[in-house]
Scaffold this motif. Structure first.
Motif, PDB file in Angstrom:
ATOM      1  N   THR A   1       0.836  -1.204   0.000  1.00 38.79           N
ATOM      2  CA  THR A   1       0.000   0.000   0.000  1.00 38.79           C
ATOM      3  C   THR A   1       0.867   1.249   0.000  1.00 38.79           C
ATOM      4  O   THR A   1       0.621   2.190  -0.762  1.00 38.79           O
ATOM      5  CB  THR A   1      -0.949   0.002   1.213  1.00 38.79           C
ATOM      6  OG1 THR A   1      -1.781  -1.163   1.140  1.00 38.79           O
ATOM      7  CG2 THR A   1      -1.821   1.242   1.238  1.00 38.79           C
ATOM      8  N   GLN A   2       1.890   1.259   0.832  1.00 38.15           N
ATOM      9  CA  GLN A   2       2.807   2.398   0.881  1.00 38.15           C
ATOM     10  C   GLN A   2       3.523   2.561  -0.455  1.00 38.15           C
ATOM     11  O   GLN A   2       3.678   3.668  -0.956  1.00 38.15           O
ATOM     12  CB  GLN A   2       3.829   2.217   2.007  1.00 38.15           C
ATOM     13  CG  GLN A   2       4.781   3.387   2.157  1.00 38.15           C
ATOM     14  CD  GLN A   2       4.067   4.678   2.513  1.00 38.15           C
ATOM     15  OE1 GLN A   2       3.247   4.700   3.416  1.00 38.15           O
ATOM     16  NE2 GLN A   2       4.376   5.753   1.815  1.00 38.15           N
TER      17      GLN A   2
ATOM     18  N   ALA B   1       2.464   1.624  -3.391  1.00 38.83           N
ATOM     19  CA  ALA B   1       1.488   2.133  -4.369  1.00 38.83           C
ATOM     20  C   ALA B   1       1.344   3.646  -4.227  1.00 38.83           C
ATOM     21  O   ALA B   1       1.328   4.372  -5.229  1.00 38.83           O
ATOM     22  CB  ALA B   1       0.136   1.441  -4.183  1.00 38.83           C
ATOM     23  N   ASN B   2       1.272   4.126  -3.004  1.00 38.55           N
ATOM     24  CA  ASN B   2       1.182   5.572  -2.770  1.00 38.55           C
ATOM     25  C   ASN B   2       2.440   6.288  -3.253  1.00 38.55           C
ATOM     26  O   ASN B   2       2.357   7.350  -3.869  1.00 38.55           O
ATOM     27  CB  ASN B   2       0.963   5.873  -1.289  1.00 38.55           C
ATOM     28  CG  ASN B   2      -0.401   5.465  -0.812  1.00 38.55           C
ATOM     29  OD1 ASN B   2      -1.349   5.375  -1.585  1.00 38.55           O
ATOM     30  ND2 ASN B   2      -0.514   5.185   0.471  1.00 38.55           N
ATOM     31  N   ASP B   3       3.602   5.710  -2.976  1.00 34.12           N
ATOM     32  CA  ASP B   3       4.874   6.345  -3.343  1.00 34.12           C
ATOM     33  C   ASP B   3       5.123   6.365  -4.845  1.00 34.12           C
ATOM     34  O   ASP B   3       5.773   7.274  -5.353  1.00 34.12           O
ATOM     35  CB  ASP B   3       6.042   5.623  -2.661  1.00 34.12           C
ATOM     36  CG  ASP B   3       6.038   5.780  -1.147  1.00 34.12           C
ATOM     37  OD1 ASP B   3       5.323   6.665  -0.626  1.00 34.12           O
ATOM     38  OD2 ASP B   3       6.763   5.007  -0.479  1.00 34.12           O
ATOM     39  N   THR B   4       4.601   5.361  -5.563  1.00 37.14           N
ATOM     40  CA  THR B   4       4.840   5.277  -7.009  1.00 37.14           C
ATOM     41  C   THR B   4       3.708   5.869  -7.842  1.00 37.14           C
ATOM     42  O   THR B   4       3.892   6.149  -9.021  1.00 37.14           O
ATOM     43  CB  THR B   4       5.024   3.811  -7.455  1.00 37.14           C
ATOM     44  OG1 THR B   4       3.832   3.073  -7.151  1.00 37.14           O
ATOM     45  CG2 THR B   4       6.237   3.180  -6.807  1.00 37.14           C
ATOM     46  N   GLY B   5       2.536   6.026  -7.233  1.00 36.47           N
ATOM     47  CA  GLY B   5       1.377   6.480  -7.994  1.00 36.47           C
ATOM     48  C   GLY B   5       0.745   5.374  -8.821  1.00 36.47           C
ATOM     49  O   GLY B   5      -0.101   5.634  -9.670  1.00 36.47           O
TER      50      GLY B   5
ATOM     51  N   GLY C   1      -1.338   1.550  -8.979  1.00 36.32           N
ATOM     52  CA  GLY C   1      -2.342   0.824  -8.213  1.00 36.32           C
ATOM     53  C   GLY C   1      -1.739  -0.367  -7.481  1.00 36.32           C
ATOM     54  O   GLY C   1      -0.845  -1.040  -8.006  1.00 36.32           O
ATOM     55  N   ARG C   2      -2.234  -0.618  -6.282  1.00 36.85           N
ATOM     56  CA  ARG C   2      -1.730  -1.725  -5.472  1.00 36.85           C
ATOM     57  C   ARG C   2      -1.906  -3.060  -6.185  1.00 36.85           C
ATOM     58  O   ARG C   2      -0.989  -3.877  -6.235  1.00 36.85           O
ATOM     59  CB  ARG C   2      -2.446  -1.728  -4.118  1.00 36.85           C
ATOM     60  CG  ARG C   2      -1.800  -2.596  -3.077  1.00 36.85           C
ATOM     61  CD  ARG C   2      -2.455  -2.375  -1.725  1.00 36.85           C
ATOM     62  NE  ARG C   2      -3.838  -2.776  -1.706  1.00 36.85           N
ATOM     63  CZ  ARG C   2      -4.277  -4.005  -1.454  1.00 36.85           C
ATOM     64  NH1 ARG C   2      -3.417  -4.948  -1.175  1.00 36.85           N
ATOM     65  NH2 ARG C   2      -5.549  -4.272  -1.465  1.00 36.85           N
TER      66      ARG C   2
ATOM     67  N   LYS D   1      10.227   3.148 -11.209  1.00 34.93           N
ATOM     68  CA  LYS D   1       9.405   3.806 -10.180  1.00 34.93           C
ATOM     69  C   LYS D   1       9.497   3.056  -8.863  1.00 34.93           C
ATOM     70  O   LYS D   1       9.613   3.662  -7.793  1.00 34.93           O
ATOM     71  CB  LYS D   1       7.940   3.882 -10.632  1.00 34.93           C
ATOM     72  CG  LYS D   1       7.659   4.934 -11.656  1.00 34.93           C
ATOM     73  CD  LYS D   1       6.185   4.946 -12.030  1.00 34.93           C
ATOM     74  CE  LYS D   1       5.919   5.936 -13.134  1.00 34.93           C
ATOM     75  NZ  LYS D   1       4.512   5.966 -13.518  1.00 34.93           N
TER      76      LYS D   1
ATOM     77  N   ALA E   1      11.122   4.460  -5.414  1.00 32.64           N
ATOM     78  CA  ALA E   1      10.294   4.528  -4.204  1.00 32.64           C
ATOM     79  C   ALA E   1      10.907   3.732  -3.056  1.00 32.64           C
ATOM     80  O   ALA E   1      10.713   4.074  -1.888  1.00 32.64           O
ATOM     81  CB  ALA E   1       8.886   4.019  -4.508  1.00 32.64           C
TER      82      ALA E   1
END
Length: 97
Positions: free
Chosen positions: A52-53, A55-59, A61-62, A82, A86
């Motif tokens: 999840t982290q 996914a947020n850091d790379t932009g 989707g999980r 990416k 990240a």
């Protein structure tokens, strides 16, 4: 005597950036031309970091990350870059022996 076996999960043992760097370096050396092996290794690292982290850091989707970084995945080089960025990792090039 009964022998009890447990599954090995590399992600559970990747605790520090140094562990991660050494693990990925060893996987890259071992993989040869096996792209799936490298994708799976990145997936193990991603799970140790937290998908999840990441996914947020790379932009990204999980679910897309889980799929791309699985043994059956085929991540684009852009995705690999990416994810590496990240995770605080970078590629280095050296002359092959």
């Amino acid at each position: 005597m009964t022998l009890k076996l447990t599954s090995w999960d590399s992600a559970a043992h990747l605790r520090s950036p140094e562990d991660i760097a050494l693990y990925l370096d060893a996987c890259l050396e071992e993989a040869g031309d096996d792209v799936e092996f490298i994708a799976k290794a990145l997936g193990n690292i991603a799970r140790s970091h937290g998908m999840t982290q990441l996914a947020n850091d790379t932009g990204l989707g999980r679910e897309s990350l889980y799929k791309a970084l699985s043994a059956d995945g085929n991540p684009s080089f852009a995705t690999v870059l990416k994810v590496m960025r990240a995770l605080g990792l970078q590629f280095r090039v050296k002359v092959a022996a």
